[in-house]
Each structure stands twice: as structure tokens, then as C-alpha cells.
Design an enzyme around this catalytic site. Structure first.
Site, mmCIF file in Angstrom:
data_model
loop_
_atom_site.group_PDB
_atom_site.id
_atom_site.type_symbol
_atom_site.label_atom_id
_atom_site.label_comp_id
_atom_site.label_asym_id
_atom_site.label_seq_id
_atom_site.Cartn_x
_atom_site.Cartn_y
_atom_site.Cartn_z
ATOM 1 C CG HIS A 12 -42.634 -10.939 23.682
ATOM 2 N ND1 HIS A 12 -41.611 -11.052 22.759
ATOM 3 C CD2 HIS A 12 -42.091 -11.216 24.899
ATOM 4 C CE1 HIS A 12 -40.486 -11.371 23.404
ATOM 5 N NE2 HIS A 12 -40.760 -11.479 24.693
ATOM 6 C CD GLU A 15 -43.404 -9.220 20.348
ATOM 7 O OE1 GLU A 15 -42.516 -8.559 20.909
ATOM 8 O OE2 GLU A 15 -43.220 -10.351 19.868
ATOM 9 N NE ARG A 54 -40.370 -7.867 25.772
ATOM 10 C CZ ARG A 54 -39.915 -8.135 24.548
ATOM 11 N NH1 ARG A 54 -40.612 -7.779 23.491
ATOM 12 N NH2 ARG A 54 -38.760 -8.758 24.366
ATOM 13 C CG ASN A 61 -38.704 -15.415 23.534
ATOM 14 O OD1 ASN A 61 -38.851 -16.636 23.544
ATOM 15 N ND2 ASN A 61 -38.222 -14.750 22.488
ATOM 16 C CG HIS A 103 -41.300 -13.050 18.859
ATOM 17 N ND1 HIS A 103 -41.359 -12.696 20.177
ATOM 18 C CD2 HIS A 103 -41.088 -14.394 18.839
ATOM 19 C CE1 HIS A 103 -41.183 -13.756 20.936
ATOM 20 N NE2 HIS A 103 -41.023 -14.817 20.144
ATOM 21 C CD GLU A 163 -38.719 -9.991 16.486
ATOM 22 O OE1 GLU A 163 -39.767 -9.353 16.679
ATOM 23 O OE2 GLU A 163 -38.139 -10.666 17.370
ATOM 24 C CE1 TYR A 272 -35.525 -6.758 23.179
ATOM 25 C CE2 TYR A 272 -34.150 -5.872 21.449
ATOM 26 C CZ TYR A 272 -34.880 -6.910 21.966
ATOM 27 O OH TYR A 272 -34.973 -8.101 21.293
HETATM 28 ZN ZN LIG Z 1 -41.374 -10.696 20.792
#
Ligand SMILES: [Zn+2]
Length: 287
Positions: A12, A15, A54, A61, A103, A163, A272
Site C-alpha cells: 500500500h 503506508e 494506497r 493486497n 503494513h 500491521e 476501508y
Molecule cells: Zn496495508
């Protein structure tokens, strides 16, 4: 033996902690303690990194399911996925023993290790990381077979994700970078122990097992009717029980959690937005 390791950032493009860690290791070298390992550091979506987004057309992803890899690619990221599958794969017969994809999230998930299988290797890895980093969370997404996931890391024979949050998109925070770096080193330390058959006896650790995504309440036009309740915001991996506030509607009402106790995560994750995902749920278990 885990010999070939690929550390990936920029899957992404906004990130930054993974991108920066990969850049630093490319520039200054991977720490000497890991000389015995063949570690390749790689930035996967350079075009998205350059644009600080992203993705350009589609989420890279999510492109690595067997179905999508067998389909004519229609977007820039789908074409990139096919190229990476040729370069590193094909999926299922890669020479990469472990792929670590890094991430970050806008959710307050702290340092989270995402594993996709609960076999002996990943169980020992999870326990070791948790022992080295008691502040870490272990998230198990084994609701489907490993190969069925669309994640880039599943190109490797084994694939895991780091993450870390909360970090805004496009921003590099030193605290998030430090946690990312610490978890990456803990994983590589584990691999050295694993390769020399010297993983110590490790006690079972708490993990969170993914259940499902919860969407925001929407009207018939698809407009949102509510936002995350302040009591839930930043409460990632804390128990959410029957009657706890979840949403606050724009008409001033509070919507409560109905159902069994779950552990929310990816709460209000910015990426999201289009999917209207408010948070994901998990159960707590021991591994
Ligand atoms: Zn990510």
C-alpha cells in the site's frame, strides 16, 4: 529451513513505516546478525508509493487469489500482481520460504502480527514474538485456506504481515516505525532459532481470531447514518460486550452491540472507507 526471506514494503503506497524500513535496509543493509539468511528487501507498488496513495486502480493486497491470478488482469494493480506472481511465484511453488509484508493502519491496533495459518511454525512464531514483545497483538486470519487469501504475502511458501497503528496515511511516525522495526527483528530472530532447532519452550499465548467485518449503518442510497461511537474509537482488541455502544447516529442515537463478546480491530480504518467497513471482529483464543 527458512533460507529465502523477502521483506516487502509499499504494497500500500501510503503506508510509510514499511516503505521506510525497506528503504533503510536497502541503503544500509540488513543487520549483520541475520547474515546467515538470504533476505531480499523489496518495494512492491512503486507507482502507488510515488503517488503517495494506497493504490492507483485496485487494492494490490487483494489480487493474489488463485482465481484472479488466472484471470486476464484489468487494472494496473492486477497487472502488477501477475508480474509479481511471475517474479516470485508462481503462487504455490515459490522459492521464497517466508514473505514478510509490512503494513500500517489508521486504527489503534498497536504492533500486530497477522498470521494466516496456525500450524507448528506459525504457532511457535506467534509465541516467540509475544514473548519478545508482550505489547504485541497476534491476529490469526485462518478462516480460509492459506492459498485462498488474496494477500501479496501468500506468494511465499509462508507469508505473514506486520500491521502497526495508529498512523495516518502518508505520515511516518517514529513510535510506529520503532514498533515495526522491533517486530521485524523479533521475526528474524525467531527464524534463526528455528533454523538451528533452538526455539525455546514457549508458553501458549493469547491470539485474536478474525470472524467478520461489520459495516456502518447505511440508508437506501448508501449514505452513512452513523459514525463510530467515541467509546469504541481507539479500543482495538478490547472486549466489546452486549449493550456496549458501537455507533452514534447522526440523529443523536446510540447503537449498541448485540451478540457475543468480540474483540474489534481495524476500528475506523481509513482505507476501508469505500467498503463502509466500520471494524472487524475477532474471538480471543490461545495458540
Ligand atoms: Zn496495508
Amino acid at each position: 529451513m527458512i533460507t529465502n526471506i523477502t521483506v516487502v514494503g509499499g504494497t500500500h503506497g501510503n503506508e510509510t513505516s514499511g516503505i521506510q524500513l525497506v528503504r533503510n535496509w536497502q541503503r544500509f543493509g540488513v543487520p549483520a546478525a541475520y547474515q546467515a539468511l538470504n533476505i531480499d528487501c523489496y518495494l512492491s507498488n512503486q507507482a502507488a508509493i510515488d503517488a503517495n496513495v494506497r493504490f492507483l486502480e485496485e487494492d494490490l493486497n487483494r489480487q493474489f487469489t488463485p482465481a484472479l491470478l488466472n484471470k486476464q488482469p484489468q487494472s494496473q494493480e492486477a497487472r502488477l500482481a501477475h508480474a509479481l506472481n511471475q517474479h516470485w511465484g508462481p503462487k504455490g511453488s515459490s522459492e521464497i520460504d517466508l514473505m514478510i509484508d509490512i503494513h500500517n493502519t489508521t486504527s489503534a491496533m498497536g504492533a500486530t502480527l497477522i498470521i494466516l495459518e496456525a500450524d507448528e511454525f506459525h504457532t511457535q512464531l506467534a509465541r516467540y514474538v509475544k514473548q519478545q514483545m508482550p505489547e504485541a497483538n497476534i491476529l490469526v486470519e485462518d478462516e480460509k485456506p492459506y492459498a485462498e487469501h488474496g494477500y501479496l504475502c501468500t506468494l511465499g511458501q509462508r507469508g505473514i504481515m506486520i500491521e502497526v497503528g495508529a498512523q495516518p496515511q502518508g505520515v511516518l511516525r517514529a513510535d510506529v516505525y520503532e514498533l515495526t522495526h522491533k517486530m521485524a527483528l523479533a521475526i528474524l530472530d525467531f527464524v534463526l532459532l528455528y533454523n538451528s532447532n533452538s526455539v525455546p519452550a514457549l508458553p501458549p499465548c493469547d491470539v485474536f481470531r478474525f470472524i467478520e467485518n461489520i459495516t456502518f449503518p447505511l440508508d437506501e442510497q448508501g449514505e452513512r447514518l452513523a459514525m463510530i461511537h467515541p467509546a469504541l474509537q481507539d479500543s482495538d482488541f478490547k472486549p466489546l460486550t452486549q449493550g456496549d455502544p458501537v455507533f452514534t447516529t447522526f440523529s443523536g442515537q446510540v447503537e449498541q452491540w448485540q451478540g457475543d463478546t468480540i474483540y474489534p480491530h481495524f476500528i475506523n480504518e481509513a482505507a476501508y472507507h469505500k467498503l463502509h467497513v466500520a471494524f472487524a471482529t475477532a474471538t480471543k483464543a490461545q495458540l
